[in-house]
Design a protein around this motif. Structure first.
Motif, short mmCIF file in Angstrom:
data_model
loop_
_atom_site.label_atom_id
_atom_site.label_comp_id
_atom_site.label_asym_id
_atom_site.label_seq_id
_atom_site.Cartn_x
_atom_site.Cartn_y
_atom_site.Cartn_z
N ARG A 4 -6.38 28.92 -29.75
CA ARG A 4 -5.59 30.08 -30.06
C ARG A 4 -5.41 30.51 -31.35
NH1 ARG A 4 0.01 30.06 -30.15
NH2 ARG A 4 0.86 27.79 -30.09
N THR A 33 -15.23 30.93 -25.28
CA THR A 33 -14.70 30.93 -23.97
C THR A 33 -13.10 30.80 -23.82
OG1 THR A 33 -14.91 28.55 -23.59
CG2 THR A 33 -16.81 29.82 -23.12
N ARG A 34 -12.52 31.32 -22.73
CA ARG A 34 -11.23 31.24 -22.54
C ARG A 34 -10.76 29.76 -22.58
NH1 ARG A 34 -9.27 36.17 -21.50
NH2 ARG A 34 -10.54 37.78 -20.85
N ARG A 35 -11.35 28.96 -21.89
CA ARG A 35 -11.03 27.85 -21.44
C ARG A 35 -11.02 26.81 -22.90
NH1 ARG A 35 -13.85 23.39 -20.44
NH2 ARG A 35 -12.53 22.66 -18.67
N TYR A 67 -13.68 37.28 -25.78
CA TYR A 67 -13.97 36.10 -24.78
C TYR A 67 -15.23 36.17 -24.36
CZ TYR A 67 -9.25 34.50 -25.38
OH TYR A 67 -8.18 34.01 -26.10
N ASP A 84 -16.47 34.93 -21.57
CA ASP A 84 -16.17 35.22 -20.21
C ASP A 84 -16.35 36.86 -19.76
OD1 ASP A 84 -14.82 33.22 -21.46
OD2 ASP A 84 -14.52 32.44 -19.45
#
Length: 288
Positions: free
Chosen positions: A159, A153-155, A170, A172
């Motif tokens: 990185r 997920t992005r959150r 991602y 999402d």
């Protein structure tokens, strides 16, 4: 042997840090730190992960030979149907100490390294999880000459872990196009043939996205369909061959043209009602 054949003969190994993904979705929906509270974590969990979206992405890279999900499954029984339909092998991990960390990332990494050592047919390794703990296994997978795909997920994805993969997707974005059903607008249950046609459509979309071109060759479509649904048989729908079944969908689901070596298909363009502009069914507007 052409490039497509070579790709088809390379298997995919898919590993899920399942609780990691589920926890990220819980906290995205209900706030930071929500899942970590004992009253929330140690209870039966409501299903949030769209398992099929991840499985379809995995199938786009080749036939899935290993499909393992690591979790403390005693709280995740409501995922039963989705996991069974996806032929996911469940690895039970009990938290050994007061920290309640089940060690899924360590077990996952050990299994991934062992599997690429034992099985030469594995060409692509997919890890579902966002922890930086996966960075060492990324180096091992790449050193072994295998392709590494990450999903998270992005959150919550680190990185540095994302950058250590050959490709990172991602979660999402994988589920962004899924329209949730609502009680006020119930949809009639699709017929078996409608479900089969939808599977064919998804197969063409996945091939187009992986190729970066809306036009795909006819030959690999059946292999992709059977990755998505191993029970698929055109004879069940009154068609003697898969080619005959595709022929009935020309002009409604597909446009066709003659390619250099094979007939090519493209999902038909439809007019978007809000803008009046054409768009390909299920295919990114970036594709030509």
């Amino acid at each position: 042997m052409n490039g497509q054949d070579t790709q088809d003969n390379q298997s995919v190994a898919l590993y899920w840090d399942f609780e990691n993904l589920h926890a990220s979705l819980v906290e995205a929906a209900f706030g930071e730190g929500t899942y970590g509270k004992p009253d929330n974590r140690f209870k039966v969990q409501e299903p949030l992960v769209q398992v099929q979206a991840v499985l379809e992405l995995a199938a786009s890279f080749g036939p899935v030979a290993i499909n393992r999900a690591y979790c403390n499954w005693q709280y995740f029984g409501r995922y039963r149907d989705a996991l069974l339909q996806g032929a996911v092998e469940l690895i039970q991990l009990f938290p050994p100490g007061a920290s309640a960390k089940n060690g899924a990332d360590i077990k996952l990494c050990l299994d991934a390294v062992e599997d690429i050592t034992r099985f030469g047919h594995i060409g692509t390794v997919i890890i579902v999880g966002g922890d930086s703990d996966f960075m060492p296994v990324a180096q091992k997978v790449k050193a072994a000459g295998r392709r590494l795909i990450g999903i998270g997920t992005r959150r919550s994805t680190n990185r540095h872990w994302a950058k250590s993969c050959h490709e990172f997707r991602y979660y999402d974005s994988l589920v962004a196009d899924e329209a949730p059903a609502t009680a006020s607008t119930p949809s009639p249950a699709p017929t078996p043939e409608e479900q089969a046609n939808a599977t064919i459509e998804r197969a063409v979309r996945l091939l187009a996205e992986s190729k970066g071109d809306a036009w795909v060759n006819k030959a690999p479509i059946l292999n992709m369909v059977r990755r998505l649904d191993p029970t698929f048989d055109p004879k069940e729908f009154g068609h003697p061959t898969f080619s005959a079944m595709l022929k009935t969908l020309e002009g409604t689901l597909f446009d066709t043209r003659k390619g250099e070596f094979d007939q090519q298909l493209r999902l038909r363009t439809v007019v978007q009602p809000d803008t009046g502009t054409p768009a390909l069914r299920g295919v990114s507007d970036e594709l030509p």
